[in-house]
Each structure stands twice: as structure tokens, then as C-alpha cells.
Design a protein around this motif. Structure first.
Motif, PDB file in Angstrom:
ATOM      1  N   GLU A   1       0.734  -1.481   0.021  1.00  0.00           N
ATOM      2  CA  GLU A   1       0.413   0.245   0.150  1.00  0.00           C
ATOM      3  C   GLU A   1       1.091   1.256  -0.135  1.00  0.00           C
ATOM      4  O   GLU A   1       0.277   2.226  -0.837  1.00  0.00           O
ATOM      5  CB  GLU A   1      -0.775  -0.122   1.007  1.00  0.00           C
TER       6      GLU A   1
ATOM      7  N   LEU B   1       3.507   3.649  -3.762  1.00  0.00           N
ATOM      8  CA  LEU B   1       2.774   3.920  -4.908  1.00  0.00           C
ATOM      9  C   LEU B   1       3.645   3.929  -5.975  1.00  0.00           C
ATOM     10  O   LEU B   1       4.500   4.219  -6.569  1.00  0.00           O
ATOM     11  CB  LEU B   1       2.589   5.301  -4.322  1.00  0.00           C
TER      12      LEU B   1
ATOM     13  N   LEU C   1       0.145  -5.847  -5.623  1.00  0.00           N
ATOM     14  CA  LEU C   1      -0.395  -4.325  -4.714  1.00  0.00           C
ATOM     15  C   LEU C   1       0.378  -3.062  -5.672  1.00  0.00           C
ATOM     16  O   LEU C   1      -0.722  -2.172  -6.164  1.00  0.00           O
ATOM     17  CB  LEU C   1      -0.879  -4.460  -3.504  1.00  0.00           C
ATOM     18  N   ALA C   2       1.211  -3.269  -5.670  1.00  0.00           N
ATOM     19  CA  ALA C   2       2.029  -1.887  -5.765  1.00  0.00           C
ATOM     20  C   ALA C   2       2.394  -1.896  -7.667  1.00  0.00           C
ATOM     21  O   ALA C   2       2.118  -0.869  -7.617  1.00  0.00           O
ATOM     22  CB  ALA C   2       3.919  -2.126  -5.862  1.00  0.00           C
TER      23      ALA C   2
ATOM     24  N   LYS D   1      -0.304  -2.850  -9.184  1.00  0.00           N
ATOM     25  CA  LYS D   1      -1.999  -2.946  -9.435  1.00  0.00           C
ATOM     26  C   LYS D   1      -1.658  -0.997  -9.231  1.00  0.00           C
ATOM     27  O   LYS D   1      -2.325  -0.550 -10.124  1.00  0.00           O
ATOM     28  CB  LYS D   1      -2.339  -3.041  -8.979  1.00  0.00           C
ATOM     29  N   TYR D   2      -0.987  -0.742  -8.349  1.00  0.00           N
ATOM     30  CA  TYR D   2      -1.286   1.116  -8.250  1.00  0.00           C
ATOM     31  C   TYR D   2      -0.413   1.668  -9.341  1.00  0.00           C
ATOM     32  O   TYR D   2      -1.078   2.620  -9.933  1.00  0.00           O
ATOM     33  CB  TYR D   2      -0.746   1.300  -7.294  1.00  0.00           C
TER      34      TYR D   2
ATOM     35  N   ASP E   1      -2.987   1.943 -12.170  1.00  0.00           N
ATOM     36  CA  ASP E   1      -4.236   2.418 -11.014  1.00  0.00           C
ATOM     37  C   ASP E   1      -3.802   4.294 -11.969  1.00  0.00           C
ATOM     38  O   ASP E   1      -4.483   4.924 -12.443  1.00  0.00           O
ATOM     39  CB  ASP E   1      -4.562   2.247  -9.873  1.00  0.00           C
ATOM     40  N   ALA E   2      -2.349   4.335 -11.701  1.00  0.00           N
ATOM     41  CA  ALA E   2      -1.975   5.967 -12.270  1.00  0.00           C
ATOM     42  C   ALA E   2      -2.047   6.167 -13.393  1.00  0.00           C
ATOM     43  O   ALA E   2      -2.455   6.843 -13.722  1.00  0.00           O
ATOM     44  CB  ALA E   2      -1.199   5.725 -10.967  1.00  0.00           C
TER      45      ALA E   2
ATOM     46  N   GLY F   1      -7.036   5.386 -13.055  1.00  0.00           N
ATOM     47  CA  GLY F   1      -8.222   4.669 -12.258  1.00  0.00           C
ATOM     48  C   GLY F   1      -9.294   3.715 -13.405  1.00  0.00           C
ATOM     49  O   GLY F   1     -10.415   3.175 -13.228  1.00  0.00           O
TER      50      GLY F   1
END
Length: 226
Positions: free
Chosen positions: A73, A76, A145-146, A148-149, A152-153, A157
Motif C-alpha cells: 500500500e 505508489l 498491489l504495488a 496494480k497501483y 491505476d495511476a 483508475g
């Protein structure tokens, strides 16, 4: 087994997460023969056995099974240096994936990233380069997770990731994983990664900057050559 690479920034993020949880970070490092000063050195190198000891110790010290998600999390897009910057300039999801496939090893050799098309879906697959053993779940959750971020960026999104797959059993904190990943999470799968519709792979991204992408990719190549 290839030479181990891990950007020291990731170690600092693990240390900051432990500190936020009330752990004694200097003691955690000292048990592995390390110091906080070393985490401030951009050129600091840690070998794979040393990394495993740190993660095993972190899990034992905190008693937090979801530690990988909590660290992920924190990671980013700007956590990934020039590779993250280049990804932000990508013209499409495909271009971003191909960039990570080729250059993510500049940041860490923990996993290899590849693209696999499967009918109407495309899968971004994460394959460990080392025997992760007891730290497998934490490492894979943090990395997935990293990344996927990052997507998303890149897409503001709208990447359309529909499912994340993990090769281990469903943990007690599966609800937290679904909340953080914001999509369906499947366990006991035969692979690790995430899936999205093939039709979205080549759609133009609003943040695309071809000139900046080329410049950043050249820097990534120089870093890879080192």
C-alpha cells in the motif's frame, strides 16, 4: 539463480511500516547485521538470504499476517523511480506492461513480469525468480498491489482490472485484500497476477507523452545495462 536486486527504497518502506506498527526498527535491522544508516545509502545492496531474514523477522516481530499488503500500500508509482515515471508516460496499457516486463528488474529481481493473452482476457503474470518459501505470500501480495497501483495511476483508475490471482490459500484477511485491490481476488490459483479485458490493452491513455516516454526509457536502458 540470478544476482539479487532490490532498490533500497523498498527496504525503507518496510522499515517505515514496521515503525508505524510500533516495532523497534534499529533492533530489527541489527538482528540481520544491518543499520538504519545503510538504508539511507542509495547504493546499498542486500543479498537474497539477507532479504529473507528481514522479512521473516518482520513477520515474527509484528505478528501481522497481512504485512505484505500493508507494505504494498505504501509503494505508489513514484516508489519505482525512473521505471515508474516512464510507465506514467505510456501510450497504452500494453506499452506500460512491456516496459515493466523489460525494466522492472532495474528496481528488483524478485519477480519477472510477463504478458499472456487468453481469449478475451489478458493476464499480467508475476513469476518469482527465487524460492520464496515462508515469505512467498508477503512478497507476492506487496508486488501485485504495488504494480496494480502503477496501472491505476497510468490509466487514472480505469485500467479495468477484473481479477487478481494468488497461488496460496485464502487468508483470514481476504476481505482486506479485496478492499485494497478493489476487484475480485482468487486464491489457490495456478499463477500470480491480474487480469483485464483484452479490448482495453491498446486503448490510448490520457496521460501519454511519447517524447517523455522515449527519454525515460533510454534512462531505464542505461540503468539495465549497468
Amino acid at each position: 539463480m540470478q544476482d539479487f536486486t532490490l532498490a533500497v527504497h523498498y527496504l525503507r518502506q518496510i522499515a517505515e511500516q514496521l515503525s508505524a506498527m510500533g516495532a523497534d526498527v534499529p533492533a530489527w535491522l541489527q538482528r540481520s547485521g544491518l543499520s538504519e544508516a545503510q538504508l539511507s545509502e542509495p547504493s546499498f545492496k542486500l543479498d537474497f538470504p539477507g532479504f529473507c531474514r528481514l522479512i521473516e523477522d518482520a513477520l515474527a516481530t509484528t505478528g501481522e499476517a497481512a504485512l505484505g499488503l500493508l507494505v504494498g500500500e505504501r509503494l505508489l508509482v513514484n516508489s519505482h523511480g525512473i521505471v515508474g515515471f516512464a510507465a506514467l508516460q505510456s501510450g497504452s496499457a500494453r506499452q506500460a506492461i512491456q516496459l515493466l516486463e523489460r525494466y522492472f528488474g532495474v528496481r528488483t529481481s524478485l519477480v519477472a513480469i510477463s504478458l499472456r493473452e487468453d481469449g478475451a482476457l489478458v493476464h499480467i503474470v508475476f513469476t518469482p525468480n527465487y524460492p520464496l518459501g515462508t515469505i512467498q505470500r508477503s512478497v507476492l501480495e506487496a508486488v501485485v498491489l504495488a504494480i496494480k497501483y502503477v496501472f491505476d495511476a497510468v490509466s487514472l483508475g480505469s485500467t479495468g482490472v477484473t481479477r487478481v490471482s494468488f497461488p496460496f490459500a485464502r487468508p483470514d484477511y481476504a476481505g482486506l485484500a479485496a478492499e485494497m485491490l478493489r476487484c475480485e481476488v482468487v486464491y489457490d490459483a495456478g499463477w500470480t497476477g491480474f487480469s483485464l479485458p483484452l479490448e482495453l490493452l491498446d486503448q490510448p491513455l490520457k496521460m501519454a507523452d511519447p517524447a517523455s516516454f522515449r527519454d525515460a526509457e533510454l534512462i531505464c536502458q542505461r540503468e539495465l545495462d549497468k
